[in-house]
Design a protein around this motif. Structure first.
Motif, PDB file in Angstrom:
ATOM      1  N   THR A 200      37.563   2.679 -41.276  1.00 48.56           N
ATOM      2  CA  THR A 200      37.985   1.272 -41.353  1.00 48.56           C
ATOM      3  C   THR A 200      39.094   0.993 -40.348  1.00 48.56           C
ATOM      4  O   THR A 200      39.105  -0.049 -39.678  1.00 48.56           O
ATOM      5  N   VAL A 201      40.041   1.926 -40.229  1.00 49.59           N
ATOM      6  CA  VAL A 201      41.145   1.746 -39.268  1.00 49.59           C
ATOM      7  C   VAL A 201      40.596   1.720 -37.842  1.00 49.59           C
ATOM      8  O   VAL A 201      40.981   0.868 -37.027  1.00 49.59           O
ATOM      9  N   LYS A 202      39.685   2.636 -37.534  1.00 48.99           N
ATOM     10  CA  LYS A 202      39.104   2.665 -36.190  1.00 48.99           C
ATOM     11  C   LYS A 202      38.388   1.344 -35.886  1.00 48.99           C
ATOM     12  O   LYS A 202      38.558   0.772 -34.802  1.00 48.99           O
ATOM     13  N   ALA A 203      37.613   0.879 -36.844  1.00 50.19           N
ATOM     14  CA  ALA A 203      36.879  -0.380 -36.627  1.00 50.19           C
ATOM     15  C   ALA A 203      37.850  -1.543 -36.444  1.00 50.19           C
ATOM     16  O   ALA A 203      37.602  -2.453 -35.638  1.00 50.19           O
ATOM     17  N   PHE A 204      38.968  -1.495 -37.153  1.00 45.58           N
ATOM     18  CA  PHE A 204      39.970  -2.559 -37.044  1.00 45.58           C
ATOM     19  C   PHE A 204      40.579  -2.563 -35.642  1.00 45.58           C
ATOM     20  O   PHE A 204      40.721  -3.620 -35.013  1.00 45.58           O
TER      21      PHE A 204
END
Ligand code: SF4
Ligand code: SF4
Length: 334
Positions: A200-204
């Motif tokens: 999720t952090v990477k996608a953000f």
């Protein structure tokens, strides 16, 4: 808030037996009537997800933009900083645990236009949503970002990056600059120790970059937890896959909240900086006292910006170009 209807959340759907499913972050909490989600600030009231802390600020302060930290965005300026209560993570080293892990902190009522006007009156060119986790208040933050832009302010978000695409897109579309914590490169550490989610952090971060938001990242380096070369190599390589110009802040940890691990030695930050610089042009140490930190021109090597604490020397810049060789600098001046 006696006598005032509690605002309804967005980013949720109805489930069975009066429960609701919040879709704002990776937890996707199933919240039953009378209960709150993991973040403690989104509650099921009679089969609706409501926001009992909508427009409640736990902290308002005027900070140097470098404190966020943002080093390549309006250096030397002040940002009108607003914090809330609650967080969707549970980092055992949280420096703001009093407002992130509890909703008991004193809060004051604020409104989006009022915050924007207060920032303008204070002479701040930007407003920052920061301190605990702004994204769990996405509805209020979106309205505040819109009000800030209407008032001619630049907009800043400091976040753990744990929001799913729908909310993240709404928020980031209204942000001029974001600092995202990329806390480690281990999915299990993120999940089991912090309650976060690395994908999720990477996608953000990818989304922020794609939307054209100015992106900087921060990793708090904790001895024995995330200080091996593989961790920082993974983080730096990921950021560089978007742009080698994304600044990475490697901050030294100090014992806080539930962690009693010894503080991070300067030598560890220096070693990890060497690893990160294999991928990234701008890697900055943080929390190491008063040592000067500079941004050098990538073309000629001259100092563009020199920071001593929060004392900022911009003499190396001519507008947003290098004063020595004229090359375009990576710094957004205004
Ligand atoms: S924002 Fe809060 S309620 Fe919603 S899914 Fe995340 S932790 Fe759960
Ligand atoms: S994400 Fe930030 S605010 Fe939330 S618990 Fe972790 S360090 Fe604290």
């Amino acid at each position: 808030m006696p006598g005032r209807a509690i605002p309804e959340a967005r980013f949720y759907s109805l489930a069975d037996d009066g429960a609701v499913r919040c879709s704002l972050c990776h937890h996707q909490c199933l919240v039953t009537p009378g209960h709150v989600g993991v973040c403690k600030v989104r509650r099921n009231e009679g089969g609706r997800l409501v926001l009992p802390f909508y427009g409640r600020a736990s902290a308002i302060s005027i900070d140097p933009i470098e404190k966020k930290p943002l080093y390549h965005f309006m250096p030397g300026s002040s940002t009108f900083s607003v914090g809330y209560v609650g967080c969707n993570l549970r980092c055992p080293f949280c420096q703001n645990f009093g407002i992130s892990q509890s909703t008991d902190a004193l809060t004051e009522a604020v409104d989006p236009a009022g915050l924007a006007h207060a920032a303008v009156r204070a002479g701040c060119p930007s407003i920052a949503h920061t301190y605990s986790e702004p994204l769990v208040h996405a509805e209020f933050v979106v309205e505040s970002l819109m009000a800030a832009r209407s008032a001619g302010l630049r907009t800043v978000l400091v976040t753990n990056g744990c929001a799913r695409m729908e909310a993240a897109t709404e928020v980031l579309s209204l942000c001029d600059a974001v600092n995202v914590d990329v806390k480690c490169w281990s999915g299990s550490f993120y999940r089991d120790e912090l309650g976060g989610d690395l994908p999720t952090v990477k996608a953000f971060v990818e989304l922020a970059f794609r939307l054209g938001t100015h992106v900087e990242a921060t990793t708090l380096v904790i001895p024995g937890k995330n200080d091996d070369d593989g961790q920082i190599d993974g983080i730096a390589a990921f950021l560089a896959s978007l742009s080698a110009d994304i600044p990475l802040h490697l901050s030294a940890y100090r014992p806080m909240y539930r962690y009693t691990v010894a503080p991070t030695p300067q030598s560890t930050i220096e070693r990890m900086s060497v690893v990160a610089r294999r991928h990234l042009r701008y890697v900055y140490p943080g929390n190491l006292g008063s040592q000067a930190v500079q941004t050098a021109c990538h073309s000629c090597g001259a100092a563009l910006v020199v920071r001593r604490g929060y004392g900022i020397d911009l003499a190396g810049l001519n507008g947003d170009n290098c004063a020595a060789c004229g090359a375009k600098s990576p710094i957004i001046v205004a």
